[in-house]
Design an enzyme around this catalytic site. Sequence first.
Site, PDB file in Angstrom:
ATOM      1  N   THR A   1      -8.713   3.044  12.171  1.00 49.31           N
ATOM      2  CA  THR A   1      -9.410   3.814  13.321  1.00 49.31           C
ATOM      3  C   THR A   1     -10.606   3.651  13.888  1.00 49.31           C
ATOM      4  OG1 THR A   1      -7.547   5.527  12.762  1.00 49.31           O
ATOM      5  CG2 THR A   1      -9.159   6.243  14.342  1.00 49.31           C
TER       6      THR A   1
ATOM      7  N   GLY B   1     -10.721   7.659   6.654  1.00 43.54           N
ATOM      8  CA  GLY B   1     -11.885   8.569   6.903  1.00 43.54           C
ATOM      9  C   GLY B   1     -13.238   7.661   7.388  1.00 43.54           C
TER      10      GLY B   1
ATOM     11  N   LYS C   1       0.927  -1.162   0.097  1.00 45.40           N
ATOM     12  CA  LYS C   1      -0.096   0.062   0.073  1.00 45.40           C
ATOM     13  C   LYS C   1       1.044   1.139  -0.005  1.00 45.40           C
ATOM     14  CE  LYS C   1      -2.725   2.826   3.121  1.00 45.40           C
ATOM     15  NZ  LYS C   1      -3.819   2.978   4.194  1.00 45.40           N
TER      16      LYS C   1
END
Lengths: 259, 65
Positions: A211, A189, A101
Amino acid sequence: MTDKLLLGGRTYSSRLLVGTGKYKDLEETGKAIEASGAEIVTVAIRRTNIGQNKDEPSLLEVISPDKYTILPNTAGCYDENSAIRTCQLARELLDGHNLVKLEVLGDQKTLYPDITATLKAAEKLIADGFMVMVYTTDDPVMAKRFEEMGCIAVMPLAAPIGSGLGIRNPYNIRTIVENAKVPILVDAGVGTASDATIAMELGCDGVLMNTAIAEAKNPVLMASAMKKAIEAGREAYLAGRMPRRAYASASSPIDGQFF
Amino acid sequence: MQIQLNGNPLSLDKITTIQDLLDDLNLSGRLAVEVNHQIVPRSLFQSHRLNAGDNIEIVHAIGGG
């Protein structure tokens, strides 16, 4: 569901990709990943602690490359050279596994990608035989450019890394999906389950998050929610949603009314 | 001799190979080694001798998004 994700020459049942950062400890990391059903897991590459306790398990002992597809990231890189070096070291420590990535950041506050540096790094990595999944903005022109240069997946952000704001520009994400011939995965996000569902309803091939799960009050439960959210969104997309209407369209017939 | 290891100076009393250094530091498992910004493959750990002034990085995989 026989609808599989085809990525880098392998097929996957899960369209949820998860990170391994920000957890309380390795035990929680393992349980959350298990609950998520994810088959592709990101890791970061960092210096070993000299003088570490040899008996402490390491991440790859809990998340084994035999069971999961490990996706090393170039997190924390602000220039193409450190990103390229990171990928080369990752490939070495994963015995030639060349899926990466790529993220090259441009700003510490927003962690927004530096597109110019990312383009240069991607070009060199692809030439060196890496299969690059590239973290980028939701700019449809850049997304297409990354695809055309040979990235195997393009990963537009929903919102800044760790912000939990969800998809800020669904129209751009949809445009990117419509233009794409490679998998498009929303990366960064996502905050809660509905964010992931929306990404899948827009036609994305998958969602990468960290997250949203790790900073939930109950990460293992959130991981389970995310698994269902991705599945629900994918089924809704494949089912073909009803059109939006400005006005009402009654669900019950008028014929046979007795009043 | 003096080398740099993961950003810090380190004194070695004898000339060693990468494998000797890893053994001394009790490091094993999945890791990668760079000497002077060049990756040294695992197959060469036993044979690659370190030189004074070498800048060594030893990395592994940790949690990240």
